[in-house]
Design a protein around this motif. Structure first.
Motif, PDB file in Angstrom:
ATOM      1  N   SER A  74      39.287  36.645  16.249  1.00  0.00           N
ATOM      2  CA  SER A  74      38.694  37.963  16.466  1.00  0.00           C
ATOM      3  C   SER A  74      37.926  37.988  17.790  1.00  0.00           C
ATOM      4  N   GLN A  75      37.167  36.928  18.046  1.00  0.00           N
ATOM      5  CA  GLN A  75      36.428  36.845  19.305  1.00  0.00           C
ATOM      6  C   GLN A  75      37.381  36.758  20.497  1.00  0.00           C
ATOM      7  N   ALA A  76      38.447  36.012  20.326  1.00  0.00           N
ATOM      8  CA  ALA A  76      39.425  35.907  21.412  1.00  0.00           C
ATOM      9  C   ALA A  76      40.021  37.280  21.729  1.00  0.00           C
ATOM     10  N   GLN A  77      40.299  38.026  20.676  1.00  0.00           N
ATOM     11  CA  GLN A  77      40.840  39.369  20.880  1.00  0.00           C
ATOM     12  C   GLN A  77      39.815  40.252  21.589  1.00  0.00           C
ATOM     13  N   LEU A  78      38.542  40.146  21.196  1.00  0.00           N
ATOM     14  CA  LEU A  78      37.489  40.917  21.854  1.00  0.00           C
ATOM     15  C   LEU A  78      37.363  40.530  23.329  1.00  0.00           C
ATOM     16  N   VAL A  79      37.454  39.235  23.583  1.00  0.00           N
ATOM     17  CA  VAL A  79      37.375  38.770  24.971  1.00  0.00           C
ATOM     18  C   VAL A  79      38.548  39.312  25.776  1.00  0.00           C
ATOM     19  N   VAL A  80      39.735  39.267  25.197  1.00  0.00           N
ATOM     20  CA  VAL A  80      40.916  39.795  25.888  1.00  0.00           C
ATOM     21  C   VAL A  80      40.757  41.293  26.135  1.00  0.00           C
ATOM     22  N   GLU A  81      40.280  42.005  25.126  1.00  0.00           N
ATOM     23  CA  GLU A  81      40.074  43.445  25.295  1.00  0.00           C
ATOM     24  C   GLU A  81      39.024  43.729  26.362  1.00  0.00           C
ATOM     25  N   GLU A  82      37.954  42.923  26.374  1.00  0.00           N
ATOM     26  CA  GLU A  82      36.940  43.077  27.420  1.00  0.00           C
ATOM     27  C   GLU A  82      37.539  42.795  28.796  1.00  0.00           C
ATOM     28  N   MET A  83      38.379  41.767  28.850  1.00  0.00           N
ATOM     29  CA  MET A  83      39.029  41.443  30.123  1.00  0.00           C
ATOM     30  C   MET A  83      39.899  42.608  30.586  1.00  0.00           C
ATOM     31  N   VAL A  84      40.641  43.205  29.648  1.00  0.00           N
ATOM     32  CA  VAL A  84      41.489  44.349  29.987  1.00  0.00           C
ATOM     33  C   VAL A  84      40.627  45.485  30.514  1.00  0.00           C
ATOM     34  N   GLN A  85      39.523  45.747  29.830  1.00  0.00           N
ATOM     35  CA  GLN A  85      38.632  46.816  30.279  1.00  0.00           C
ATOM     36  C   GLN A  85      38.044  46.493  31.648  1.00  0.00           C
ATOM     37  N   ASP A  86      37.622  45.245  31.839  1.00  0.00           N
ATOM     38  CA  ASP A  86      37.058  44.838  33.131  1.00  0.00           C
ATOM     39  C   ASP A  86      38.081  44.964  34.250  1.00  0.00           C
ATOM     40  N   VAL A  87      39.290  44.492  33.971  1.00  0.00           N
ATOM     41  CA  VAL A  87      40.344  44.570  34.982  1.00  0.00           C
ATOM     42  C   VAL A  87      40.659  46.033  35.296  1.00  0.00           C
ATOM     43  N   SER A  88      40.769  46.844  34.273  1.00  0.00           N
ATOM     44  CA  SER A  88      41.073  48.266  34.490  1.00  0.00           C
ATOM     45  C   SER A  88      39.954  48.942  35.263  1.00  0.00           C
ATOM     46  N   ARG A  89      38.727  48.682  34.878  1.00  0.00           N
ATOM     47  CA  ARG A  89      37.577  49.288  35.561  1.00  0.00           C
ATOM     48  C   ARG A  89      37.525  48.822  37.026  1.00  0.00           C
ATOM     49  N   ASP A  90      37.692  47.513  37.228  1.00  0.00           N
ATOM     50  CA  ASP A  90      37.649  46.970  38.583  1.00  0.00           C
ATOM     51  C   ASP A  90      38.762  47.558  39.437  1.00  0.00           C
ATOM     52  N   THR A  91      39.935  47.679  38.865  1.00  0.00           N
ATOM     53  CA  THR A  91      41.071  48.249  39.596  1.00  0.00           C
ATOM     54  C   THR A  91      40.803  49.699  39.969  1.00  0.00           C
ATOM     55  N   ARG A  92      40.306  50.476  39.012  1.00  0.00           N
ATOM     56  CA  ARG A  92      39.991  51.883  39.303  1.00  0.00           C
ATOM     57  C   ARG A  92      38.938  51.989  40.398  1.00  0.00           C
ATOM     58  N   GLU A  93      37.915  51.148  40.320  1.00  0.00           N
ATOM     59  CA  GLU A  93      36.863  51.181  41.328  1.00  0.00           C
ATOM     60  C   GLU A  93      37.414  50.835  42.709  1.00  0.00           C
ATOM     61  N   ARG A  94      38.220  49.785  42.777  1.00  0.00           N
ATOM     62  CA  ARG A  94      38.760  49.365  44.074  1.00  0.00           C
ATOM     63  C   ARG A  94      39.714  50.415  44.659  1.00  0.00           C
ATOM     64  N   ILE A  95      40.518  51.001  43.793  1.00  0.00           N
ATOM     65  CA  ILE A  95      41.415  52.055  44.276  1.00  0.00           C
ATOM     66  C   ILE A  95      40.603  53.254  44.736  1.00  0.00           C
ATOM     67  N   GLY A  96      39.571  53.607  43.974  1.00  0.00           N
ATOM     68  CA  GLY A  96      38.692  54.706  44.379  1.00  0.00           C
ATOM     69  C   GLY A  96      38.011  54.416  45.700  1.00  0.00           C
ATOM     70  N   GLN A  97      37.541  53.185  45.868  1.00  0.00           N
ATOM     71  CA  GLN A  97      36.906  52.802  47.131  1.00  0.00           C
ATOM     72  C   GLN A  97      37.901  52.865  48.280  1.00  0.00           C
ATOM     73  N   ALA A  98      39.101  52.375  48.039  1.00  0.00           N
ATOM     74  CA  ALA A  98      40.121  52.405  49.087  1.00  0.00           C
ATOM     75  C   ALA A  98      40.472  53.845  49.456  1.00  0.00           C
ATOM     76  N   ARG A  99      40.566  54.720  48.462  1.00  0.00           N
ATOM     77  CA  ARG A  99      40.872  56.126  48.740  1.00  0.00           C
ATOM     78  C   ARG A  99      39.730  56.789  49.492  1.00  0.00           C
ATOM     79  N   GLU A 100      38.498  56.491  49.096  1.00  0.00           N
ATOM     80  CA  GLU A 100      37.338  57.060  49.793  1.00  0.00           C
ATOM     81  C   GLU A 100      37.286  56.556  51.233  1.00  0.00           C
TER      82      GLU A 100
END
Length: 156
Positions: A74-100
């Motif tokens: 269960s913890q591994a799944q939570l960690v993976v889900e957190e990683m997915v969220q972190d990666v998605s958030r980081d990607t959105r931020e970087r793309i937003g920064q690049a567009r800006e």
């Protein structure tokens, strides 16, 4: 050649090309990092799926599952889900920064180009005014000179 100074225009275009290339490099770096993180995420998900399949096999075979193992998955799944969220958030931020960054470069380029066009237009206007004044002076001079053969033309 009349109009814009070609050397300045090409210099400015080179500057813009450098800025766009820098933005592209930053975007490519962000994309490469995103791909690495997604690959890691996929490996994590594959491992999670493999472990979950193994757990299901043991459950089907009648083996008892330890509560701690269930919590660990269960913890591994939570960690993976957190990683997915972190990666998605980081990607959105970087793309937003690049567009800006891209928007700022384009706006700056447009401002600079507009300023240069205004400067060239003012210079051309001043030159045209000088030419018009010169023509007006010449016309006035010609108007003051009597035609040849007119009395008093020899006096001038």
């Amino acid at each position: 050649m009349r109009g814009l100074d070609a050397a300045r225009v090409y210099g400015y275009l080179d500057l813009l090309a450098d800025q766009v290339q820098t933005a592209e490099l930053e975007l490519n770096d962000a994309r490469a990092k995103n791909e690495r993180l997604l690959a890691e995420l996929q490996r994590g998900r594959a491992e999670l799926q493999r472990v979950q399949a193994e757990l299901a096999h043991y459950e089907e075979a009648g083996n008892r599952v330890n509560e701690q193992v269930v919590q660990m998955f269960s913890q591994a799944q939570l960690v993976v889900e957190e990683m997915v969220q972190d990666v998605s958030r980081d990607t959105r931020e970087r793309i937003g920064q690049a567009r800006e960054h891209e928007r700022r470069i384009v706006a700056q380029a447009m401002d600079t180009a507009g300023q240069q066009v205004r400067t060239y237009a003012q210079t051309a206007q001043a030159q045209m005014q000088s030419i018009v004044e010169s023509f007006a002076n010449e016309v006035n001079h010609l108007a003051d000179t009597p035609p040849p053969g007119t009395p008093g033309a020899a006096d001038r």
